[in-house]
Design a protein around this motif. Structure first.
Motif, PDB file in Angstrom:
ATOM      1  N   VAL A 151      38.090  46.914  44.194  1.00  0.00           N
ATOM      2  CA  VAL A 151      37.691  46.449  45.525  1.00  0.00           C
ATOM      3  C   VAL A 151      37.387  44.958  45.495  1.00  0.00           C
ATOM      4  CG1 VAL A 151      35.915  46.639  47.313  1.00  0.00           C
ATOM      5  CG2 VAL A 151      36.851  48.711  46.254  1.00  0.00           C
ATOM      6  N   SER A 152      36.670  44.522  44.448  1.00  0.00           N
ATOM      7  CA  SER A 152      36.328  43.098  44.318  1.00  0.00           C
ATOM      8  C   SER A 152      37.576  42.243  44.210  1.00  0.00           C
ATOM      9  CB  SER A 152      35.444  42.883  43.091  1.00  0.00           C
ATOM     10  OG  SER A 152      34.145  43.346  43.317  1.00  0.00           O
ATOM     11  N   ALA A 153      38.557  42.711  43.445  1.00  0.00           N
ATOM     12  CA  ALA A 153      39.797  41.941  43.281  1.00  0.00           C
ATOM     13  C   ALA A 153      40.489  41.743  44.627  1.00  0.00           C
ATOM     14  CB  ALA A 153      40.721  42.641  42.293  1.00  0.00           C
ATOM     15  N   ARG A 154      40.554  42.808  45.433  1.00  0.00           N
ATOM     16  CA  ARG A 154      41.183  42.678  46.754  1.00  0.00           C
ATOM     17  C   ARG A 154      40.392  41.713  47.645  1.00  0.00           C
ATOM     18  NH1 ARG A 154      41.936  48.348  46.168  1.00  0.00           N
ATOM     19  NH2 ARG A 154      40.153  48.784  47.537  1.00  0.00           N
ATOM     20  N   SER A 169      35.120  35.382  35.624  1.00  0.00           N
ATOM     21  CA  SER A 169      35.117  34.788  34.287  1.00  0.00           C
ATOM     22  C   SER A 169      35.439  33.304  34.390  1.00  0.00           C
ATOM     23  CB  SER A 169      36.152  35.483  33.390  1.00  0.00           C
ATOM     24  OG  SER A 169      37.476  35.110  33.767  1.00  0.00           O
ATOM     25  N   ALA A 170      35.577  32.670  33.244  1.00  0.00           N
ATOM     26  CA  ALA A 170      35.852  31.236  33.202  1.00  0.00           C
ATOM     27  C   ALA A 170      37.148  30.865  33.904  1.00  0.00           C
ATOM     28  CB  ALA A 170      35.901  30.768  31.743  1.00  0.00           C
ATOM     29  N   VAL A 193      40.465  36.373  39.507  1.00  0.00           N
ATOM     30  CA  VAL A 193      40.612  37.704  38.892  1.00  0.00           C
ATOM     31  C   VAL A 193      41.410  37.674  37.594  1.00  0.00           C
ATOM     32  CG1 VAL A 193      40.414  38.790  41.151  1.00  0.00           C
ATOM     33  CG2 VAL A 193      42.687  38.276  40.235  1.00  0.00           C
ATOM     34  N   ALA A 194      41.923  36.511  37.212  1.00  0.00           N
ATOM     35  CA  ALA A 194      42.833  36.441  36.059  1.00  0.00           C
ATOM     36  C   ALA A 194      42.168  36.865  34.755  1.00  0.00           C
ATOM     37  CB  ALA A 194      43.384  35.023  35.913  1.00  0.00           C
ATOM     38  N   GLY A 195      40.883  36.589  34.606  1.00  0.00           N
ATOM     39  CA  GLY A 195      40.189  36.935  33.370  1.00  0.00           C
ATOM     40  C   GLY A 195      39.559  38.306  33.389  1.00  0.00           C
ATOM     41  N   GLY A 196      39.841  39.087  34.431  1.00  0.00           N
ATOM     42  CA  GLY A 196      39.253  40.410  34.559  1.00  0.00           C
ATOM     43  C   GLY A 196      37.915  40.359  35.279  1.00  0.00           C
ATOM     44  N   LEU A 197      37.527  41.485  35.857  1.00  0.00           N
ATOM     45  CA  LEU A 197      36.258  41.602  36.561  1.00  0.00           C
ATOM     46  C   LEU A 197      35.328  42.534  35.786  1.00  0.00           C
ATOM     47  CD1 LEU A 197      37.535  41.831  40.249  1.00  0.00           C
ATOM     48  CD2 LEU A 197      36.773  39.821  38.982  1.00  0.00           C
TER      49      LEU A 197
END
Length: 253
Positions: free
Chosen positions: A123-126, A13-14, A141-145
């Motif tokens: 998995v993407s966040a890691r 996200s932004a 990752v702060a704005g969510g995936l």
């Protein structure tokens, strides 16, 4: 001072741009694209994404320098082609591939992610935190995936004629690639399509590596923004004087 609009990558996200945006002088906006961040659940199309960039530019006064990384670079190219009067200059980072060698793996990964988006998000966040330790990874990752949008994005990007969009845009374009980025496969084709384009290679950087150094990346984007103001669009194609070359490229000594 010319405003800057920053366009994020796929499934993030932004907030991806927060460490860079905080270091850029002047007005800055970073919109969420359809299907991502605050717009999660909306369908993704290149036309809708380009319109999101145009809306962000309008909110800053109607003309801005646009910079995007990965998906954001492809969207920036589409926005420049559709709204050339709004885009004062473009930095397209990590987005110069239209080869089947890169498209097929992306389609496969997107189909896998769509089967279990929640697991794909974890998995993407890691992976993102591992690739970009510290604040840069946290910002990713702060704005969510939004891994559920991956199939739509891949089809939209692969079905769009970015070379035609570049050919339609009269302004200045900088194609910025990490020297180790596999998505630079067709950078010479993209460069030839530009009416006023330049290629910048970042030594020792991969696809997301520029984000690991937010200060140098912010300075590079500021330099390119300032160069976008140096000559009118009608001078597209004129050679850039040696003194106009951006300073402090990321990864350079």
């Amino acid at each position: 001072m010319l405003p800057v609009v920053l366009v994020h990558g796929i499934r993030v996200s932004a907030t991806m741009w927060d460490p860079v945006a905080a270091r850029i002088g002047g007005p800055v906006a970073a919109p969420d694209l359809p299907g991502h961040g605050s717009r999660r659940g909306e369908p993704f199309t290149m036309e809708g994404a380009a319109s999101a960039v145009a809306d962000a530019i309008d909110a800053l006064g109607g003309r801005a320098f646009v910079a995007g990384l990965s998906l954001g670079g492809y969207v920036g190219i589409a926005a420049a082609g559709r709204f050339p009067g709004r885009v004062a200059g473009l930095a397209a980072l990590g987005c110069t591939s239209n080869s089947r060698l890169t498209t097929v793996p992306y389609r496969f990964a997107a189909s896998l992610a769509a089967r279990n988006p929640a697991r794909a998000d974890r998995v993407s966040a890691r992976l993102l935190r591992g690739l970009l330790p510290g604040p840069a990874g946290a910002a990713m990752v702060a704005g969510g995936l939004s891994c559920e949008v991956l199939p739509q994005v891949v089809e939209a990007v692969t079905g769009y004629d970015h070379l035609a969009a570049l050919a339609a845009y009269p302004g200045r374009v900088w194609l910025v690639n990490g020297a180790r980025d596999p998505l630079r496969a067709n950078e010479r084709d993209f460069l030839r399509a530009c009416r006023n384009g330049r290629l910048i290679l970042l030594p020792r950087r991969g696809h997301l590596g520029a984000l690991a150094a937010p200060g140098p990346l912010a300075r590079l984007l500021e330099d390119l923004r300032d160069l976008s103001c140096d000559r009118p669009d009608g001078d597209a194609g004129a050679p850039v004087p040696a003194g106009d070359r951006p300073k402090g490229a990321i990864g350079e000594s």
